[in-house]
Design a protein around this motif. Structure first.
Motif, PDB file in Angstrom:
ATOM      1  N   CYS A 107      -6.094  -0.657   3.021  1.00  0.00           N
ATOM      2  CA  CYS A 107      -5.223  -0.392   4.165  1.00  0.00           C
ATOM      3  C   CYS A 107      -5.940   0.584   5.097  1.00  0.00           C
ATOM      4  CB  CYS A 107      -3.899   0.184   3.694  1.00  0.00           C
ATOM      5  SG  CYS A 107      -2.861   0.729   5.074  1.00  0.00           S
ATOM      6  N   VAL A 135      -4.633   2.291   7.334  1.00  0.00           N
ATOM      7  CA  VAL A 135      -3.770   3.440   7.654  1.00  0.00           C
ATOM      8  C   VAL A 135      -3.828   4.476   6.525  1.00  0.00           C
ATOM      9  CG1 VAL A 135      -1.426   4.200   8.205  1.00  0.00           C
ATOM     10  CG2 VAL A 135      -2.257   1.968   9.029  1.00  0.00           C
ATOM     11  N   CYS A 136      -3.566   4.023   5.285  1.00  0.00           N
ATOM     12  CA  CYS A 136      -3.462   4.987   4.183  1.00  0.00           C
ATOM     13  C   CYS A 136      -4.628   4.911   3.195  1.00  0.00           C
ATOM     14  CB  CYS A 136      -2.134   4.821   3.451  1.00  0.00           C
ATOM     15  SG  CYS A 136      -1.965   3.263   2.551  1.00  0.00           S
ATOM     16  N   CYS A 165       0.855  -1.187   0.000  1.00  0.00           N
ATOM     17  CA  CYS A 165       0.000   0.000   0.000  1.00  0.00           C
ATOM     18  C   CYS A 165       0.892   1.238   0.000  1.00  0.00           C
ATOM     19  CB  CYS A 165      -0.925  -0.022   1.218  1.00  0.00           C
ATOM     20  SG  CYS A 165      -0.015   0.055   2.778  1.00  0.00           S
ATOM     21  N   HIS A 166       0.339   2.420   0.168  1.00  0.00           N
ATOM     22  CA  HIS A 166       1.177   3.619   0.115  1.00  0.00           C
ATOM     23  C   HIS A 166       2.070   3.775   1.328  1.00  0.00           C
ATOM     24  CE1 HIS A 166       2.061   8.012   0.212  1.00  0.00           C
ATOM     25  NE2 HIS A 166       2.343   7.727  -1.046  1.00  0.00           N
ATOM     26  N   CYS A 167       1.536   3.497   2.516  1.00  0.00           N
ATOM     27  CA  CYS A 167       2.315   3.709   3.747  1.00  0.00           C
ATOM     28  C   CYS A 167       3.227   2.536   4.080  1.00  0.00           C
ATOM     29  CB  CYS A 167       1.384   4.006   4.920  1.00  0.00           C
ATOM     30  SG  CYS A 167       0.457   2.578   5.510  1.00  0.00           S
ATOM     31  N   GLY A 168       3.020   1.392   3.424  1.00  0.00           N
ATOM     32  CA  GLY A 168       3.869   0.232   3.664  1.00  0.00           C
ATOM     33  C   GLY A 168       3.409  -0.658   4.807  1.00  0.00           C
ATOM     34  N   ALA A 169       2.282  -0.341   5.417  1.00  0.00           N
ATOM     35  CA  ALA A 169       1.770  -1.187   6.499  1.00  0.00           C
ATOM     36  C   ALA A 169       1.353  -2.555   5.978  1.00  0.00           C
ATOM     37  CB  ALA A 169       0.590  -0.502   7.196  1.00  0.00           C
TER      38      ALA A 169
END
Ligand SMILES: [Zn+2]
Length: 131
Positions: free
Chosen positions: A71, A73-74, A8-12
């Protein structure tokens, strides 16, 4: 060449895809239209979530067969479990970090003609309704 590495964008959320990708597809259903995603079908045995499975949110609507993950988060959509092929993921090719989405032909899938089975589904849906 596979494996391809997605995130994803944030890497989570991180995952790998262990199959060749011969084509991408877009879908004109009311959800994919808003996501503007380019996808590819991958058998469930070929996708492994390596990091952050617990960070995935689940969105379901209408028939509630498909599982649309994002995700938490992001907000990015990495993949979903398909309604038409429940043992396959639709993978968002734009979340694969080492795959060029422009390297494959793109097919337009017909999503808006998949029937609506939920009478409470949003009225913006342009497809046919099943009573
Ligand atoms: Zn994220």
């Amino acid at each position: 060449m596979p494996p391809y590495h997605g995130s994803c964008h944030c890497g989570a959320v991180r995952f790998t895809v262990e199959s060749e990708i011969a084509e991408g597809y877009t879908c004109d259903c009311s959800l994919c239209r808003k996501k503007n995603a380019l996808m590819a079908n991958v058998h469930e045995s070929k996708l492994t979530i390596t990091v952050g499975e617990e960070k995935l949110g689940l969105y379901q609507w209408n028939a509630r067969i498909a599982k649309h993950y994002f995700c938490t988060v992001c907000g990015i959509y990495p993949f979903h479990k398909k309604r038409s092929m429940p043992d396959h993921y639709g993978v968002n090719l734009n979340t694969l970090d080492d795959f060029d989405p422009k390297s494959v032909p793109v097919r337009a899938a017909d999503g808006k003609d998949m029937p609506i089975v939920d009478s409470n589904a949003r009225g913006i849906w342009p497809g046919p309704r099943v009573r």
